[in-house]
Design a protein around this motif. Structure first.
Motif, PDB file in Angstrom:
ATOM      1  N   PRO A  57      53.760  37.428  46.564  1.00  0.00           N
ATOM      2  CA  PRO A  57      55.084  36.889  46.904  1.00  0.00           C
ATOM      3  C   PRO A  57      55.676  36.107  45.726  1.00  0.00           C
ATOM      4  CG  PRO A  57      53.358  35.611  47.954  1.00  0.00           C
ATOM      5  CD  PRO A  57      52.687  36.785  47.304  1.00  0.00           C
ATOM      6  N   THR A  58      56.980  36.110  45.658  1.00  0.00           N
ATOM      7  CA  THR A  58      57.678  35.378  44.604  1.00  0.00           C
ATOM      8  C   THR A  58      58.409  34.189  45.217  1.00  0.00           C
ATOM      9  OG1 THR A  58      59.627  36.764  44.856  1.00  0.00           O
ATOM     10  CG2 THR A  58      57.999  37.455  43.228  1.00  0.00           C
ATOM     11  N   ALA A  59      58.961  33.360  44.372  1.00  0.00           N
ATOM     12  CA  ALA A  59      59.706  32.199  44.847  1.00  0.00           C
ATOM     13  C   ALA A  59      60.987  32.665  45.541  1.00  0.00           C
ATOM     14  CB  ALA A  59      60.054  31.284  43.687  1.00  0.00           C
ATOM     15  N   PRO A  60      61.422  31.944  46.568  1.00  0.00           N
ATOM     16  CA  PRO A  60      62.654  32.351  47.255  1.00  0.00           C
ATOM     17  C   PRO A  60      63.860  32.197  46.328  1.00  0.00           C
ATOM     18  CG  PRO A  60      61.885  30.244  48.083  1.00  0.00           C
ATOM     19  CD  PRO A  60      60.832  30.751  47.158  1.00  0.00           C
ATOM     20  N   LEU A  61      64.808  33.070  46.493  1.00  0.00           N
ATOM     21  CA  LEU A  61      66.012  33.064  45.678  1.00  0.00           C
ATOM     22  C   LEU A  61      67.169  32.579  46.532  1.00  0.00           C
ATOM     23  CD1 LEU A  61      67.364  33.902  43.007  1.00  0.00           C
ATOM     24  CD2 LEU A  61      67.785  36.110  44.052  1.00  0.00           C
ATOM     25  N   ARG A  62      67.889  31.602  46.032  1.00  0.00           N
ATOM     26  CA  ARG A  62      69.046  31.089  46.756  1.00  0.00           C
ATOM     27  C   ARG A  62      70.288  31.499  45.984  1.00  0.00           C
ATOM     28  NH1 ARG A  62      69.680  25.250  49.500  1.00  0.00           N
ATOM     29  NH2 ARG A  62      71.753  25.594  50.342  1.00  0.00           N
ATOM     30  N   ALA A  63      71.101  32.298  46.599  1.00  0.00           N
ATOM     31  CA  ALA A  63      72.292  32.819  45.945  1.00  0.00           C
ATOM     32  C   ALA A  63      73.384  31.751  45.864  1.00  0.00           C
ATOM     33  CB  ALA A  63      72.809  34.027  46.710  1.00  0.00           C
ATOM     34  N   SER A  64      74.323  31.949  44.959  1.00  0.00           N
ATOM     35  CA  SER A  64      75.459  31.040  44.828  1.00  0.00           C
ATOM     36  C   SER A  64      76.374  31.175  46.041  1.00  0.00           C
ATOM     37  CB  SER A  64      76.251  31.364  43.568  1.00  0.00           C
ATOM     38  OG  SER A  64      75.423  31.291  42.439  1.00  0.00           O
ATOM     39  N   ASP A  65      77.036  30.091  46.370  1.00  0.00           N
ATOM     40  CA  ASP A  65      78.036  30.137  47.431  1.00  0.00           C
ATOM     41  C   ASP A  65      79.306  29.437  46.952  1.00  0.00           C
ATOM     42  OD1 ASP A  65      77.176  27.540  47.461  1.00  0.00           O
ATOM     43  OD2 ASP A  65      76.461  27.546  49.506  1.00  0.00           O
ATOM     44  N   ARG A  66      80.351  29.472  47.771  1.00  0.00           N
ATOM     45  CA  ARG A  66      81.648  28.927  47.352  1.00  0.00           C
ATOM     46  C   ARG A  66      81.622  27.424  47.140  1.00  0.00           C
ATOM     47  NH1 ARG A  66      86.467  32.278  50.222  1.00  0.00           N
ATOM     48  NH2 ARG A  66      85.630  34.301  49.707  1.00  0.00           N
ATOM     49  N   GLU A  67      80.785  26.723  47.873  1.00  0.00           N
ATOM     50  CA  GLU A  67      80.720  25.273  47.754  1.00  0.00           C
ATOM     51  C   GLU A  67      79.894  24.837  46.538  1.00  0.00           C
ATOM     52  OE1 GLU A  67      79.841  26.711  50.861  1.00  0.00           O
ATOM     53  OE2 GLU A  67      81.957  26.552  51.448  1.00  0.00           O
ATOM     54  N   GLY A  68      79.176  25.745  45.928  1.00  0.00           N
ATOM     55  CA  GLY A  68      78.342  25.403  44.780  1.00  0.00           C
ATOM     56  C   GLY A  68      77.122  24.587  45.172  1.00  0.00           C
ATOM     57  N   SER A  69      76.595  24.820  46.361  1.00  0.00           N
ATOM     58  CA  SER A  69      75.467  24.020  46.843  1.00  0.00           C
ATOM     59  C   SER A  69      74.203  24.240  46.006  1.00  0.00           C
ATOM     60  CB  SER A  69      75.183  24.335  48.313  1.00  0.00           C
ATOM     61  OG  SER A  69      74.813  25.689  48.445  1.00  0.00           O
ATOM     62  N   GLN A  70      74.129  25.359  45.279  1.00  0.00           N
ATOM     63  CA  GLN A  70      72.955  25.588  44.449  1.00  0.00           C
ATOM     64  C   GLN A  70      72.877  24.582  43.301  1.00  0.00           C
ATOM     65  OE1 GLN A  70      75.629  27.552  44.409  1.00  0.00           O
ATOM     66  NE2 GLN A  70      76.176  27.813  42.261  1.00  0.00           N
ATOM     67  N   SER A  71      74.010  23.970  42.937  1.00  0.00           N
ATOM     68  CA  SER A  71      74.016  22.989  41.850  1.00  0.00           C
ATOM     69  C   SER A  71      73.546  21.619  42.306  1.00  0.00           C
ATOM     70  CB  SER A  71      75.418  22.869  41.257  1.00  0.00           C
ATOM     71  OG  SER A  71      75.796  24.106  40.684  1.00  0.00           O
ATOM     72  N   ARG A  72      73.453  21.404  43.585  1.00  0.00           N
ATOM     73  CA  ARG A  72      72.988  20.119  44.112  1.00  0.00           C
ATOM     74  C   ARG A  72      71.500  20.134  44.444  1.00  0.00           C
ATOM     75  NH1 ARG A  72      77.900  20.868  46.687  1.00  0.00           N
ATOM     76  NH2 ARG A  72      76.939  21.505  48.621  1.00  0.00           N
ATOM     77  N   LEU A  73      70.839  21.245  44.200  1.00  0.00           N
ATOM     78  CA  LEU A  73      69.410  21.337  44.461  1.00  0.00           C
ATOM     79  C   LEU A  73      68.626  20.553  43.415  1.00  0.00           C
ATOM     80  CD1 LEU A  73      69.161  25.117  45.356  1.00  0.00           C
ATOM     81  CD2 LEU A  73      69.039  23.195  46.925  1.00  0.00           C
ATOM     82  N   PRO A  74      67.385  20.148  43.714  1.00  0.00           N
ATOM     83  CA  PRO A  74      66.602  19.381  42.742  1.00  0.00           C
ATOM     84  C   PRO A  74      66.377  20.109  41.416  1.00  0.00           C
ATOM     85  CG  PRO A  74      65.543  19.368  44.889  1.00  0.00           C
ATOM     86  CD  PRO A  74      66.705  20.296  44.985  1.00  0.00           C
TER      87      PRO A  74
END
Length: 86
Positions: A57-74
């Protein structure tokens, strides 16, 4: 599609190995049989290890969204304010 390339590359390597084995057997049959058997053992181990790593298994991938929530991740991408001296 990945398996197609895997078999293309592995098939080419197998054909080269068969040609080399044929040449070795023609030169010195008895001695080369042990070398070829060792090569088959190593190849079987490499194939098993490759299949094991390919199915891990690989690490989960979180896609970009309109709110840019991926930029607030640790582990978000570095910004200019994160760089030293800024």
């Amino acid at each position: 599609m990945n398996y197609l390339w895997f078999f293309a590359v592995a098939g080419g390597a197998a054909l080269l190995g068969i040609a080399l084995a044929f040449g070795m057997i023609k030169q010195d049959g008895r001695r080369s049989v042990f070398a070829i058997a060792g090569a088959f053992i190593v190849a079987a181990g490499a194939l098993g290890l490759g299949l094991y790593v390919g199915d891990a298994p690989t690490a989960p991938l979180r896609a970009s969204d309109r709110e840019g929530s991926q930029s607030r991740l640790p582990a978000a991408a570095t910004t200019e304010k994160d760089l030293p001296g800024k």
